[in-house]
Design an enzyme around this catalytic site. Structure first.
Site, PDB file in Angstrom:
ATOM      1  N   LYS A 102      24.291  66.011  57.486  1.00 25.74           N
ATOM      2  CA  LYS A 102      24.117  67.435  57.774  1.00 25.74           C
ATOM      3  C   LYS A 102      23.072  68.047  56.838  1.00 25.74           C
ATOM      4  O   LYS A 102      22.201  68.819  57.265  1.00 25.74           O
ATOM      5  CB  LYS A 102      25.456  68.168  57.640  1.00 25.74           C
ATOM      6  N   GLN A 146      34.245  70.888  55.664  1.00 28.33           N
ATOM      7  CA  GLN A 146      34.430  69.593  56.319  1.00 28.33           C
ATOM      8  C   GLN A 146      35.926  69.294  56.479  1.00 28.33           C
ATOM      9  O   GLN A 146      36.706  69.442  55.539  1.00 28.33           O
ATOM     10  CB  GLN A 146      33.738  68.508  55.480  1.00 28.33           C
ATOM     11  N   ASP A 169      30.987  76.356  62.728  1.00 32.55           N
ATOM     12  CA  ASP A 169      31.827  75.391  63.453  1.00 32.55           C
ATOM     13  C   ASP A 169      32.490  76.038  64.679  1.00 32.55           C
ATOM     14  O   ASP A 169      32.958  75.326  65.568  1.00 32.55           O
ATOM     15  CB  ASP A 169      32.956  74.888  62.540  1.00 32.55           C
TER      16      ASP A 169
HETATM   17  N1  LIG Z   1      34.272  71.149  59.826  1.00 32.55           N
HETATM   18  C1  LIG Z   1      33.955  70.050  60.509  1.00 32.55           C
HETATM   19  N2  LIG Z   1      33.020  70.109  61.481  1.00 32.55           N
HETATM   20  C2  LIG Z   1      32.686  68.994  62.189  1.00 32.55           C
HETATM   21  O1  LIG Z   1      31.835  69.043  63.107  1.00 32.55           O
HETATM   22  C3  LIG Z   1      33.322  67.748  61.854  1.00 32.55           C
HETATM   23  C4  LIG Z   1      34.277  67.745  60.832  1.00 32.55           C
HETATM   24  N3  LIG Z   1      34.577  68.901  60.186  1.00 32.55           N
HETATM   25  N4  LIG Z   1      34.915  66.604  60.505  1.00 32.55           N
HETATM   26  C5  LIG Z   1      34.588  65.350  61.142  1.00 32.55           C
HETATM   27  C6  LIG Z   1      34.051  65.520  62.540  1.00 32.55           C
HETATM   28  C7  LIG Z   1      33.271  64.330  63.037  1.00 32.55           C
HETATM   29  N5  LIG Z   1      31.908  64.773  63.159  1.00 32.55           N
HETATM   30  C8  LIG Z   1      30.825  63.943  63.443  1.00 32.55           C
HETATM   31  C9  LIG Z   1      29.525  64.306  63.178  1.00 32.55           C
HETATM   32  C10 LIG Z   1      28.475  63.426  63.398  1.00 32.55           C
HETATM   33  C11 LIG Z   1      28.701  62.162  63.895  1.00 32.55           C
HETATM   34  C12 LIG Z   1      27.568  61.198  64.053  1.00 32.55           C
HETATM   35  O2  LIG Z   1      26.433  61.523  63.772  1.00 32.55           O
HETATM   36  N6  LIG Z   1      27.837  59.956  64.491  1.00 32.55           N
HETATM   37  C13 LIG Z   1      26.854  58.885  64.636  1.00 32.55           C
HETATM   38  C14 LIG Z   1      27.345  57.602  63.951  1.00 32.55           C
HETATM   39  C15 LIG Z   1      26.906  57.493  62.548  1.00 32.55           C
HETATM   40  C16 LIG Z   1      27.484  56.253  61.850  1.00 32.55           C
HETATM   41  O3  LIG Z   1      26.874  55.188  61.984  1.00 32.55           O
HETATM   42  O4  LIG Z   1      28.559  56.356  61.205  1.00 32.55           O
HETATM   43  C17 LIG Z   1      26.678  58.543  66.099  1.00 32.55           C
HETATM   44  O5  LIG Z   1      27.645  58.731  66.845  1.00 32.55           O
HETATM   45  O6  LIG Z   1      25.627  58.052  66.461  1.00 32.55           O
HETATM   46  C18 LIG Z   1      29.994  61.790  64.196  1.00 32.55           C
HETATM   47  C19 LIG Z   1      31.041  62.686  63.981  1.00 32.55           C
HETATM   48  C20 LIG Z   1      31.831  66.086  62.834  1.00 32.55           C
HETATM   49  N7  LIG Z   1      33.031  66.575  62.511  1.00 32.55           N
END
Ligand SMILES: Nc1nc(=O)c2c([nH]1)NC[C@@H]1CN(c3ccc(C(=O)N[C@@H](CCC(=O)O)C(=O)O)cc3)C=[N+]21
Ligand SMILES: NC(=O)C1=CN([C@@H]2O[C@H](COP(=O)(O)OP(=O)(O)OC[C@H]3O[C@@H](n4cnc5c(N)ncnc54)[C@H](OP(=O)(O)O)[C@@H]3O)[C@@H](O)[C@H]2O)C=CC1
Ligand SMILES: [Mg+2]
Length: 341
Positions: A102, A146, A169
């Site tokens: 982020k 988070q 969010d």
């Molecule tokens: N307040 C809050 N807001 C959120 O938006 C929030 C949170 N808490 N807690 C956790 C979850 C999960 N989340 C993700 C964000 C990016 C990927 C992401 O970029 N994933 C990559 C994978 C990256 C890797 O290789 O690990 C992809 O899918 O290509 C996944 C999951 C946001 N969240």
């Protein structure tokens, strides 16, 4: 044009253990269902056949570039830049990874990032003080705490404390309530479901008048995804853990958003031929052939669905990168409201 066909991955989709990374509640539930395993078999279809792969990574990159251009022009005209504050409690590896991406996303787009890292044992009071300080800081236009938070902290109290004008969010109950009401607009729409809809729209997939099924009803994904699709005039059915005929319901859908936190639960025969499948799931699956010892899979069985669906998002590289792009977009929107006020 973002739809492109790529060859399907070599399928070796069986696994012995799957861990849901983020959701505490899902983790608790998984323990209760520990005997449930879904095994997903590839069909061996021709690599050129089947669904278009919706390239979330590429679309997210485009969105980020658009944001960068707008930030630069607003900086030139106002002398100010958007600011995003990210609050991290404790040392969860997955949370640290996402907070890092982020902040990196902010830098690339010219958004100023502020970070507060708090120890696992921080008191709720101390955390609320950090939120209050960011609420009062005029150079901060978005605040993200988070999730998940440690058990001794009441998540609801913390989310309630974020100023609704900085709630990038979109998890504040007032923003949720505004999202649920017709004719009203929330200050912010939750990033993950917003990213799902943006992927559909930027891929040229019609939502209005279509039948959609959302699998999952969490506050952060399933429920707002349902509301957003309804706002775009889809006819939406929500499937959850007590739905007895999830497969039959899902078979009716033109658009399926999968967010159940169960690795590869949605199989090929759940999907109507030609349907669009947006897979929100992120699950780590043991894989000794990978450097990290695991690989990521979605909540849908990609290899089985690809020959049947019209379009599908991969994991990784689908919804995940869009979530981050939408966070930056929300921060820019919050900023624009302050400079035009
Ligand atoms: N307040 C809050 N807001 C959120 O938006 C929030 C949170 N808490 N807690 C956790 C979850 C999960 N989340 C993700 C964000 C990016 C990927 C992401 O970029 N994933 C990559 C994978 C990256 C890797 O290789 O690990 C992809 O899918 O290509 C996944 C999951 C946001 N969240
Ligand atoms: N890519 C991204 O940016 C993000 C990805 N995620 C991922 O998305 C997935 C969902 O996350 P989240 O919404 O937080 O998860 P939750 O665990 O909070 O919610 C899961 C939902 O799925 C439902 N469900 C569970 N089992 C079944 C089943 N067997 N059949 C039908 N429905 C079921 C639950 O039903 P009930 O309500 O009855 O318990 C619940 O509504 C996870 O894989 C998570 O890692 C999450 C956030 C962002
Ligand atoms: Mg908690």
């Amino acid at each position: 044009m973002h739809l492109r066909r790529v060859s399907r991955h070599n399928a070796s989709s069986s696994y012995v253990y799957s861990a849901q990374i983020w959701s505490e509640s899902a983790h608790r539930e998984r323990k209760q269902h520990k005997n449930r395993r879904f095994s997903c078999n590839a069909t061996g279809a021709n690599s050129d056949e089947g669904a278009a792969i919706i390239d979330g990574k590429a679309i997210a990159q485009t969105v980020r570039e658009e944001i960068g251009v707008e930030v630069a022009s607003l900086k030139a005209s106002t002398g100010k830049v958007p600011g995003l504050a990210v609050v991290l409690v404790g040392g969860r590896k997955d949370s640290e990874t996402y907070v890092r991406s982020k902040k990196k996303g902010c830098e690339e787009a010219g958004i100023q990032s502020f970070g507060t890292d708090l120890p696992e044992d921080v008191t709720e009071e101390e955390l609320l003080k950090v939120v209050a300080d960011y609420n009062a800081d005029p150079s901060v236009h978005g605040i993200l705490v988070q999730l998940p938070l440690p058990d001794h902290i009441n998540e609801e109290n913390v989310l309630n404390a974020i100023s609704i004008e900085k709630d990038v969010d979109g998890f504040h109950p007032l923003n949720m309530g505004l999202l649920a009401q017709r004719g009203r607009e929330p200050f912010f729409v939750p990033c993950t479901p917003k990213g799902c809809v943006e992927l559909l729209e930027r891929s040229g997939i019609e939502i209005s008048g279509k039948t959609a099924v959302v699998i999952g009803r969490s506050n952060i994904v399933g429920m707002p995804a349902n509301l957003l699709l309804q706002r775009r005039d889809a006819t939406v059915t929500v499937v959850h853990s007590r739905t007895p005929n999830a497969k039959e319901v899902t078979q009716q859908a033109d658009i399926v958003i999968v967010a159940c936190g169960r690795a590869e639960m949605v199989r090929g025969d759940w999907i109507k031929p030609g349907a669009a499948v947006i897979d929100v799931g992120i699950n780590a699956v043991d894989d000794a052939t990978k450097k990290r010892g695991y690989r990521l899979v979605g909540d849908a069985c990609f290899d089985e669905i690809k020959p049947i669906a019209g379009a599908i998002t991969p994991v990784p590289g689908g919804v995940g990168p869009m979530t981050i792009a939408m966070l930056l977009q929300n921060t820019l929107e919050g900023f624009k409201r302050t400079v035009s006020a």
